[in-house]
Design an enzyme around this catalytic site. Sequence first.
Site, PDB file in Angstrom:
ATOM      1  N   ASP A  88       0.807  -1.222   0.000  1.00  0.00           N
ATOM      2  CA  ASP A  88       0.000   0.000   0.000  1.00  0.00           C
ATOM      3  C   ASP A  88       0.841   1.272   0.000  1.00  0.00           C
ATOM      4  OD1 ASP A  88      -2.315  -1.497   0.043  1.00  0.00           O
ATOM      5  OD2 ASP A  88      -2.535  -1.414   2.213  1.00  0.00           O
ATOM      6  N   ARG A 105     -17.201  -0.801 -23.322  1.00  0.00           N
ATOM      7  CA  ARG A 105     -17.627  -1.052 -21.957  1.00  0.00           C
ATOM      8  C   ARG A 105     -17.019  -0.047 -20.977  1.00  0.00           C
ATOM      9  NH1 ARG A 105     -16.946  -7.598 -22.263  1.00  0.00           N
ATOM     10  NH2 ARG A 105     -19.095  -8.086 -22.868  1.00  0.00           N
ATOM     11  N   VAL A 118      -4.130 -10.841  -6.037  1.00  0.00           N
ATOM     12  CA  VAL A 118      -3.260 -10.866  -7.226  1.00  0.00           C
ATOM     13  C   VAL A 118      -2.186  -9.794  -7.101  1.00  0.00           C
ATOM     14  CG1 VAL A 118      -3.218 -10.354  -9.698  1.00  0.00           C
ATOM     15  CG2 VAL A 118      -4.982 -11.852  -8.771  1.00  0.00           C
ATOM     16  N   ARG A 128      -0.565  -8.904  -4.563  1.00  0.00           N
ATOM     17  CA  ARG A 128       0.534  -9.319  -3.694  1.00  0.00           C
ATOM     18  C   ARG A 128       1.407 -10.383  -4.351  1.00  0.00           C
ATOM     19  NH1 ARG A 128       0.097  -7.450   1.462  1.00  0.00           N
ATOM     20  NH2 ARG A 128      -1.994  -6.987   2.271  1.00  0.00           N
ATOM     21  N   GLN A 187      14.608  -2.231 -25.405  1.00  0.00           N
ATOM     22  CA  GLN A 187      13.891  -0.984 -25.655  1.00  0.00           C
ATOM     23  C   GLN A 187      12.387  -1.214 -25.801  1.00  0.00           C
ATOM     24  OE1 GLN A 187      15.862   0.460 -29.198  1.00  0.00           O
ATOM     25  NE2 GLN A 187      17.300   1.695 -28.012  1.00  0.00           N
ATOM     26  N   ARG A 190      29.961   9.940 -23.766  1.00  0.00           N
ATOM     27  CA  ARG A 190      28.537  10.262 -23.734  1.00  0.00           C
ATOM     28  C   ARG A 190      27.868   9.858 -22.419  1.00  0.00           C
ATOM     29  NH1 ARG A 190      25.931  10.290 -28.925  1.00  0.00           N
ATOM     30  NH2 ARG A 190      24.309   8.944 -28.064  1.00  0.00           N
TER      31      ARG A 190
END
EC number: 2.7.1.11
Length: 849
Positions: free
Chosen positions: A236, A271, A369, A371, A737, A809
């Site tokens: 949570d 829906r 689900v 958890r 990627q 870079r």
Amino acid sequence: MAQIGNGVQTRPELEKSAEHGEENGTEVIDDNDTVSALRADLSSINADLTSPPINSPSTKFRGSICWTEGFEKNLHVLAKDQYAGRAMGVFTSGGDAQGMNPAVRAIVRMGIYLGCKVYFIHEGYQGLVDGGNSIRQATWSSVSGILDDGGTIIGSARCKDFRERPGRLRAAKNLIDHGINNIVCIGGDGSLTGANLFRKEWDSLLKELVDTQQITQENAEKYKSLNIVGLVGSIDNDFCGTDMTIGADSALHRVMEAIDCITTTASSHQRCFVMEVMGRHCGYLALVTALGSDADWVFIPESPPGPEWEDQLCNKLKNTREMGQRLNIIVLAEGAIDSEGRPITSEGVRNLISTRLKYDTRVTILGHVQRGGCPSAFDRLLGTRMGTEAVLALMEATPTSQPVVIAITGNQTVRVPLMQCVEKTLAVAQAMNTKRFKDAQDLRGQSFRGNLETYIRLSKLRPKLFSTKQHSFNLAVVHVGSPACGVNAAVRSIIRYGLCEGHNMFAIFDGLEGLINNQVKSLNWMSVNGWSSVGGSLLGCQKTLAAKVGLAKIAEKIREFNFHALLIIGGYEAYMSISQMYEARNQYPAFQIPLICIPATIANNVPGTEFSIGADTALNEIVKICDKIKQSAQGSKRRIFVIETMGGYCGYLATMAGLASGADQAYIYEEPFTVKDLIEDVDHLRRKMEGHLKRGLLLRNERANEHYTTEFITKLLQEEGKGIFSARCNVLGHMQQGGLPSPFDRAFATKLGCKAVTYAVSLIEKSATQDGKVFCKTPESAVVLGLIKRQNEFTPVEALKLKTDTEHRMPLEQWWLKLRPLLRILAKHETVYITDLGEAGVDEIDQIQ
């Protein structure tokens, strides 16, 4: 910077002096040859530092320069067997959470590394009370192969006995019998409160045990104090004092996977779906899910809807259908309430929509689900770092020190007072019980409040509702670089947030080359609907730099389209393009507008930020593949796999994936290695394979070394491992990627996009003339927007020059290099661990989360 544990950096001392130039008596470094020379000097220094400290076993660690701002005098070395003879226990309590097993693994292996006896306490507090076979000594191999396991291998259970003093008395005796007076508790606020009560009663419990002759006075003196350290395991994310709790990110993965699947079926049948997620007292999961998707509405306990919310909801859904939207998603936390404190249920919302709007409405309750499943890469790293630091905190605890919780703030693990955090967490519940919902949001922290405000703006149908601006500016967004998941979420937030402010929003397709070819389109609110969940780049991207495309041509197009700001999403190419435009401002006045780089690259190599959009998704993809490869190796006869990752010269992916997947080694450019080092690793693997373990995993960054290629290392292993193990290699390539954006990348990209728009507009308003022209010439108007420590900061590209290795870079200093010792320690290499310690005080708790 307050980094606890995890504190090694390979290059900062010399390169920091380069950054400060004359202050340190050195010349300013501004050319690649000097940087290369520095690297050579650093290699020799690293070699000198591999000598073990006095009274420590012979060790080898490559790259052990440690420097941390503000803690230069607070460094010390942790050597193998430094705390020999001590004992500690670990247990998990309360609800399980993915990432608990990585934390347990780190605790056991770091404890053994330091010479401690580590004990599993099975079934939480119940195991403490029962004793006997519920408390068992852990070995190195006890935690082998558990990184990718969900739940907790040592079990968790509620325990009524421990709530009463007789139960705690039995627990104390069981600990004394095993010589344990150091405990790591992994659980929620209730579990941590119980541990603190146990510590407070320890003296009186021992006295009673001595009086009843259940333990000796000698043992009572020997174990007279109980040291407690807490780790918060909760999906949570409801604990005040840490940015993230163990398990929250993995739960978000489960929720986001479900909402992506629901979106496709809902669109097919037009829906409406009501998705109920966990969060009885905290709306974090629901809020971040809504922020990272196109949810039309979110119900969370901290922000109840107004008295007429039923009408507002139905009108909102009706308007979206009239605008052409085929589906509607409503996210509801299980603890959602209205402004009067009455529960709002998923079934109630479904009935409302079905009755009033006659929409085909379904309910999906995810339940447990959330958890389950494998822990995400983030939770594996979080559990590992927190577990490691918990051991260090226990070893350094004194009888007078107060118990702490290991928290994460930004990229730093910190120790915060346990009960201060618990009290603040309880204050949130009290605020909601008394209907002080604004106070509850404030207590949740700045991040929670920011997420809520951002979601409200991005979910509105009438964007100009928020606008108080008298001017309407033209803002353009373009993607320069390689694909990275999360880019589309950033574009969506930029477009919608800009529209909220009343501005004209433009998208440039196919990079800066697209701008030259007039591939510019004005986007409206619905143009970016559903973009958050899409991988790749819907704008299209090119890696061509601005200078190569033609600065004169780009300037002409900016003037032609009358752009007042240019937001460039991308990697190193985006950063360099903004640098080139900034330097050409005097020659081309069209570049005198806000130029903002939003880092998005899986390599995570852009200066000015610690995280780039897309890196988290790529890391999760790599870790998933490593899990499958390890599974394959487990079914083979003693096999080593060598995995090559992307990243250019930056070793972020290789290092972090290695730590998250339990690799034996990760070879990177930043930490030079020789053939002697390779042979040492071969010897380590040979010893490992001669035992009961049948698999090994090595990661190599694609440009780690020009000569020691992935193929070379594989052949070396094949030759040296004849008769003991075989070797195979895998080059992961561009699959890194791909995939769907992770929850982190969606939320991170969304928030960066909003920040960029706000900053750009503020600069325009300061510099705009009455005829609508913009003249921004200051360094602060050409920036990189990145996450640094805990803050989203705008750093001028001019200031980043001296912090950038332009030849390779990437930044000269990278925070994640501090984590490399952990990788080797947890793989059972002989390694020296250098830490820099700092503690978060009570005042800092208010800023966390």
